[in-house]
Design a protein around this motif. Structure first.
Motif, mmCIF file in Angstrom:
data_model
loop_
_atom_site.group_PDB
_atom_site.id
_atom_site.type_symbol
_atom_site.label_atom_id
_atom_site.label_comp_id
_atom_site.label_asym_id
_atom_site.label_seq_id
_atom_site.Cartn_x
_atom_site.Cartn_y
_atom_site.Cartn_z
ATOM 1 N N UNK A 75 12.208 -3.984 -5.181
ATOM 2 C CA UNK A 75 12.798 -4.532 -3.964
ATOM 3 C C UNK A 75 14.213 -4.009 -3.730
ATOM 4 N N UNK A 76 15.007 -3.904 -4.785
ATOM 5 C CA UNK A 76 16.406 -3.500 -4.609
ATOM 6 C C UNK A 76 16.613 -1.993 -4.637
ATOM 7 N N UNK A 77 15.723 -1.286 -5.311
ATOM 8 C CA UNK A 77 15.811 0.179 -5.393
ATOM 9 C C UNK A 77 14.431 0.763 -5.118
ATOM 10 N N UNK B 242 7.689 0.525 4.891
ATOM 11 C CA UNK B 242 8.484 0.315 3.685
ATOM 12 C C UNK B 242 7.975 -0.896 2.904
ATOM 13 N N UNK B 243 7.711 -1.985 3.615
ATOM 14 C CA UNK B 243 7.202 -3.194 2.949
ATOM 15 C C UNK B 243 5.865 -2.928 2.273
ATOM 16 N N UNK B 244 4.972 -2.221 2.956
ATOM 17 C CA UNK B 244 3.671 -1.897 2.360
ATOM 18 C C UNK B 244 3.846 -1.067 1.093
ATOM 19 N N UNK C 160 3.880 -0.870 -4.890
ATOM 20 C CA UNK C 160 4.587 -0.664 -6.165
ATOM 21 C C UNK C 160 4.477 -1.917 -7.040
ATOM 22 N N UNK C 161 4.656 -3.066 -6.429
ATOM 23 C CA UNK C 161 4.577 -4.329 -7.179
ATOM 24 C C UNK C 161 3.172 -4.545 -7.710
#
Length: 152
Positions: free
Chosen positions: A21-23, A141-143, A148-149
């Motif tokens: 989320x931050x990078x 970007x959110x997708x 990644x998560x």
């Protein structure tokens, strides 16, 4: 039987989420957003509209003979449009892990973007982002971050 995880594994998982989320590592989303933006900007030249959807001021007079007879502003030679939307000597484009750069080095670009009272040229903004482009970029970007998560 339920699966158990250790405190260290949970910490690693949560750190992975925080890092995503931050990078975020979203090169595909950035590249897609660049493509969408270039397409929108070129479409603006064809519809004589600014990225926010407002119409450009029309030409005050017809172009002289030997020039593009199309009455649309900013496409006399196509150089400015091409420099924004395509590769070429005046095209500025770069992609990094944090975003992208898109621009033009055409010397008269700023006068058309901002206008000039001295030269009696109205502003015809051609660079920028529409709300739709910003929303699409946020979704891409959110997708990418969610993917990644999900891989953690």
């Amino acid at each position: 039987m339920p699966e158990t995880i250790t405190e260290a594994q949970l910490g690693d998982f949560l750190q992975g989420i925080a890092d995503a989320v931050t990078k975020p590592d979203v090169p595909d989303a950035i590249q897609a957003a660049l493509g969408v933006t270039k397409g929108d900007l070129v479409a603006g030249f064809q519809t004589s509209t600014a990225p926010d959807g407002s119409p450009w001021a029309p030409l005050k007079t017809q172009r002289p003979p030997g020039h593009n007879p199309d009455p649309k502003p900013l496409i006399d030679t196509g150089r400015l449009q091409d420099s924004v939307g395509y590769q070429g000597s005046d095209h500025i484009e770069g992609v990094s892990g944090e975003g992208f750069t898109l621009g033009t080095s055409v010397f008269y670009a700023g006068v058309h973007q901002e206008g000039s009272k001295k030269k009696n040229i109205p502003a015809r903004p051609f660079m920028g982002f529409s709300e739709e482009t910003l929303d699409t970029t946020a979704d891409l970007t959110a997708d990418s971050i969610v993917n990644q998560i999900n891989k953690l």
